[in-house]
Design an enzyme around this catalytic site. Structure first.
Site, short mmCIF file in Angstrom:
data_model
loop_
_atom_site.label_atom_id
_atom_site.label_comp_id
_atom_site.label_asym_id
_atom_site.label_seq_id
_atom_site.Cartn_x
_atom_site.Cartn_y
_atom_site.Cartn_z
N SER A 127 18.72 20.30 20.38
CA SER A 127 18.67 18.99 21.04
C SER A 127 19.10 17.89 20.09
O SER A 127 18.88 17.99 18.87
CB SER A 127 17.23 18.75 21.50
OG SER A 127 17.04 17.40 21.84
N TYR A 152 7.66 18.37 20.14
CA TYR A 152 8.74 19.11 20.82
C TYR A 152 10.01 19.08 19.97
O TYR A 152 10.62 20.11 19.69
CB TYR A 152 9.03 18.51 22.22
CG TYR A 152 10.38 18.96 22.75
CD1 TYR A 152 10.56 20.27 23.19
CD2 TYR A 152 11.48 18.10 22.74
CE1 TYR A 152 11.82 20.69 23.62
CE2 TYR A 152 12.73 18.52 23.16
CZ TYR A 152 12.89 19.82 23.61
OH TYR A 152 14.13 20.24 24.01
N LYS A 156 12.39 22.11 17.66
CA LYS A 156 13.84 22.37 17.66
C LYS A 156 14.36 22.38 16.22
O LYS A 156 15.16 23.24 15.83
CB LYS A 156 14.57 21.31 18.48
CG LYS A 156 14.28 21.38 19.97
CD LYS A 156 14.80 22.67 20.57
CE LYS A 156 14.44 22.84 22.02
NZ LYS A 156 14.71 24.18 22.55
P1 NAD Z 1 13.63 24.66 31.87
O1 NAD Z 1 12.18 24.43 31.71
O2 NAD Z 1 14.22 24.47 33.22
O3 NAD Z 1 14.02 26.13 31.37
C1 NAD Z 1 13.33 26.78 30.33
C2 NAD Z 1 12.88 28.14 30.83
O4 NAD Z 1 12.18 28.81 29.78
C3 NAD Z 1 11.94 28.07 32.03
O5 NAD Z 1 12.46 28.84 33.09
C4 NAD Z 1 10.61 28.63 31.50
O6 NAD Z 1 9.90 29.32 32.50
C5 NAD Z 1 11.10 29.52 30.36
N1 NAD Z 1 10.11 29.75 29.29
C6 NAD Z 1 9.37 28.82 28.61
N2 NAD Z 1 8.60 29.43 27.71
C7 NAD Z 1 8.83 30.76 27.81
C8 NAD Z 1 8.32 31.91 27.14
N3 NAD Z 1 7.38 31.83 26.19
N4 NAD Z 1 8.79 33.12 27.51
C9 NAD Z 1 9.71 33.25 28.47
N5 NAD Z 1 10.23 32.21 29.14
C10 NAD Z 1 9.79 30.98 28.81
O7 NAD Z 1 14.37 23.74 30.78
P2 NAD Z 1 15.92 23.40 30.61
O8 NAD Z 1 16.07 21.94 30.85
O9 NAD Z 1 16.76 24.36 31.35
O10 NAD Z 1 16.06 23.61 29.04
C11 NAD Z 1 16.55 24.81 28.48
C12 NAD Z 1 16.54 24.70 26.97
O11 NAD Z 1 17.35 23.59 26.57
C13 NAD Z 1 15.15 24.45 26.39
O12 NAD Z 1 15.06 25.16 25.17
C14 NAD Z 1 15.15 22.96 26.12
O13 NAD Z 1 14.27 22.60 25.10
C15 NAD Z 1 16.60 22.73 25.73
N6 NAD Z 1 17.04 21.35 25.92
C16 NAD Z 1 16.86 20.76 27.15
C17 NAD Z 1 17.25 19.43 27.34
C18 NAD Z 1 16.99 18.74 28.65
O14 NAD Z 1 16.94 17.50 28.68
N7 NAD Z 1 16.85 19.45 29.77
C19 NAD Z 1 17.84 18.73 26.29
C20 NAD Z 1 18.03 19.37 25.06
C21 NAD Z 1 17.62 20.68 24.89
C1 WQD Z 2 16.49 8.46 29.19
C2 WQD Z 2 16.48 6.94 29.17
C3 WQD Z 2 14.37 5.92 28.64
C4 WQD Z 2 12.17 7.22 32.13
C5 WQD Z 2 14.48 13.33 26.30
C6 WQD Z 2 13.98 14.08 25.09
C7 WQD Z 2 15.13 14.74 24.40
C8 WQD Z 2 15.95 15.59 25.38
C9 WQD Z 2 16.32 14.83 26.61
C10 WQD Z 2 15.20 17.83 25.35
C11 WQD Z 2 15.69 6.36 28.00
C12 WQD Z 2 14.79 5.59 30.04
C13 WQD Z 2 13.18 7.03 31.22
C14 WQD Z 2 11.69 6.11 32.87
C15 WQD Z 2 13.28 4.70 31.75
N1 WQD Z 2 15.22 16.71 25.85
N2 WQD Z 2 13.72 5.79 31.03
N3 WQD Z 2 12.29 4.89 32.67
O1 WQD Z 2 14.16 10.19 26.11
O2 WQD Z 2 16.70 10.26 26.01
O3 WQD Z 2 15.41 12.33 25.87
O4 WQD Z 2 15.16 14.22 27.18
O5 WQD Z 2 15.58 18.17 24.27
O6 WQD Z 2 14.60 15.50 23.38
O7 WQD Z 2 13.33 13.18 24.21
O8 WQD Z 2 15.51 11.16 28.02
O9 WQD Z 2 15.42 11.04 30.46
O10 WQD Z 2 13.30 10.61 29.16
O11 WQD Z 2 15.14 8.93 29.08
O12 WQD Z 2 13.79 3.57 31.60
O13 WQD Z 2 10.79 6.20 33.69
O14 WQD Z 2 15.83 6.49 30.35
O15 WQD Z 2 13.82 4.79 28.02
O16 WQD Z 2 16.41 5.26 27.55
P1 WQD Z 2 15.40 10.87 26.43
P2 WQD Z 2 14.77 10.50 29.26
#
Ligand code: NAD
Ligand code: WQD
Length: 336
Positions: A127, A152, A156
């Site tokens: 991330s 969290y 990562k």
């Molecule tokens: P998601 O929650 O939809 O998918 C993650 C999946 O992992 C889920 O289906 C959950 O059931 C499974 N899981 C969690 N813990 C587990 C375990 N111990 N064993 C087996 N399965 C398990 O999330 P997503 O948005 O698809 O994210 C996927 C990956 O990308 C995650 O690692 C997340 O941290 C990373 N990521 C997401 C974002 C975002 O904003 N969505 C941003 C950056 C990184």
């Molecule tokens: C986006 C923007 C808020 C909610 C998070 C994690 C990051 C990554 C992605 C996994 C920001 C604004 C939000 C609300 C708002 N995840 N906002 N009102 O914070 O950029 O990132 O998700 O790895 O690690 O920290 O994403 O969608 O929460 O916010 O104004 O009710 O929207 O301030 O500028 P963020 P977000």
């Protein structure tokens, strides 16, 4: 392109399910492991509808070493794409140990099982949060690990370091770390998308809850940042672009650790997101400006040039397209 047999952990989740569709359509054989904590097995049929094949599914928790090793032993995989993990920022502040156990502990178990059964290609979902509070654009060569706002994010960073250490110890191991920016949108069919369980924290799911009437208004957190309209900017990347980034990455694995940002290279403000929603849906969105959210940065966006240079991949879809596809997934109509 060489077709591979790939185990996708977290493959029933949001980003995982979209990636599985693209992997199958690119000719790869895919199996999914997920504990269904934050997803539903019903997505498997939708993947089958889109990709023509229903992937084999193992309902296994990464913390269950015995079950995990059995899957790895029997699978004959050439690569693992590792999405599985917990991702709720606020929850990680309240329950840090759960996050370290699940995300870090689960990954250590996965890497151990891979080493034991000779699976030595890994793509890991990292991330932009690992860059901490540095100034955008974030480049892969920047230092990571400082001023990360929550547990969290630290999971990562820690997992990235563990993968680097493993690659030093086992020179034949090939790891690609993908640092995602802010994934949004859904498959253009509207069949699969993001289905957060519980109350959402991220901007796009909140916008959609306001659109469906499940939430009364969007609270825009801060209008006094040093940005063009005062609201914070993020790099919103369409989940299908992200999915295709994984297909590009799996085709270019190399020994050691390689890191890529997956973003668009452009910041979009919260108020611009509101306007995009209104334009695409043809409906107004109720919002109210409130104070800044603790731990938020003003501007986050990627330098996305390395992935373009080395993987031949770049994000092509717009925020408007992501809005349209999300509305379709939710069964809400867009203006046209
Ligand atoms: P998601 O929650 O939809 O998918 C993650 C999946 O992992 C889920 O289906 C959950 O059931 C499974 N899981 C969690 N813990 C587990 C375990 N111990 N064993 C087996 N399965 C398990 O999330 P997503 O948005 O698809 O994210 C996927 C990956 O990308 C995650 O690692 C997340 O941290 C990373 N990521 C997401 C974002 C975002 O904003 N969505 C941003 C950056 C990184
Ligand atoms: C986006 C923007 C808020 C909610 C998070 C994690 C990051 C990554 C992605 C996994 C920001 C604004 C939000 C609300 C708002 N995840 N906002 N009102 O914070 O950029 O990132 O998700 O790895 O690690 O920290 O994403 O969608 O929460 O916010 O104004 O009710 O929207 O301030 O500028 P963020 P977000």
């Amino acid at each position: 392109m060489e077709a591979m047999k790939i185990l996708v952990t977290g493959g029933t989740g949001y980003i995982g399910s979209h990636t599985v569709v693209e992997l199958i359509q690119s000719g790869h054989e895919v199996e999914i492991l997920d504990n269904l904590y934050n997803s539903d097995a019903g997505v498997l049929l939708k993947i089958a509808e889109l990709a023509g094949v229903e992937p084999k599914f193992y309902e296994v928790d990464l913390r269950d070493k015995t079950a995990l090793k059995q899957v790895m032993r029997d699978g004959g995989y050439e690569a693992v794409i590792h999405f599985a993990g917990l991702k709720a920022v606020a929850e990680s502040v309240e329950n840090p140990l759960t996050y370290y156990e699940n995300n870090v502990g689960g990954t250590v178990n996965l890497l151990e099982a891979m080493e034991e059964f000779g699976v030595r290609k890994l793509i890991f979902s990292s991330s932009a949060t690992v860059y901490g509070d540095q100034e955008a654009p974030f480049v892969e060569t920047m230092e990571t690990g400082r001023a990360i706002a929550n547990p969290y994010g630290r999971t990562k960073y820690m997992i990235e370091e563990i993968i680097k250490d493993l690659c030093k110890a086992d020179e034949g191991f090939e790891a690609t770390i993908l640092r995602y920016f802010n994934p949004i949108g859904a498959h253009e069919s509207g069949l699969i998308g993001e289905e957060p369980k519980g109350i959402p924290n991220n901007l796009m799911p909140i916008i959609m809850k306001v659109a469906t009437g499940e939430m009364a208004e969007l609270l825009v957190c801060g209008d006094d940042y040093e940005t063009t309209d005062g609201s914070a900017e993020r790099d919103y990347i369409h989940v299908m672009d992200l999915a295709q980034g994984h297909v590009a990455a799996i085709a270019k694995m190399q020994p050691g650790v390689t890191v890529y940002n997956l973003g668009t290279g452009r910041g979009v403000s919260v108020l611009e997101m509101v306007k995009a929603f209104e334009k695409v849906s043809g409906s107004p969105l109720t919002y109210k400006i409130v104070g800044r959210r603790a731990g938020d940065l003003a501007v986050v966006y990627a330098d996305a040039s390395k992935a373009e240079r080395e993987l031949g991949w770049k994000a092509t879809r717009t925020v408007d397209e992501a809005m349209r596809d999300t509305l379709k997934f939710l069964g809400l109509s867009a203006r046209d």
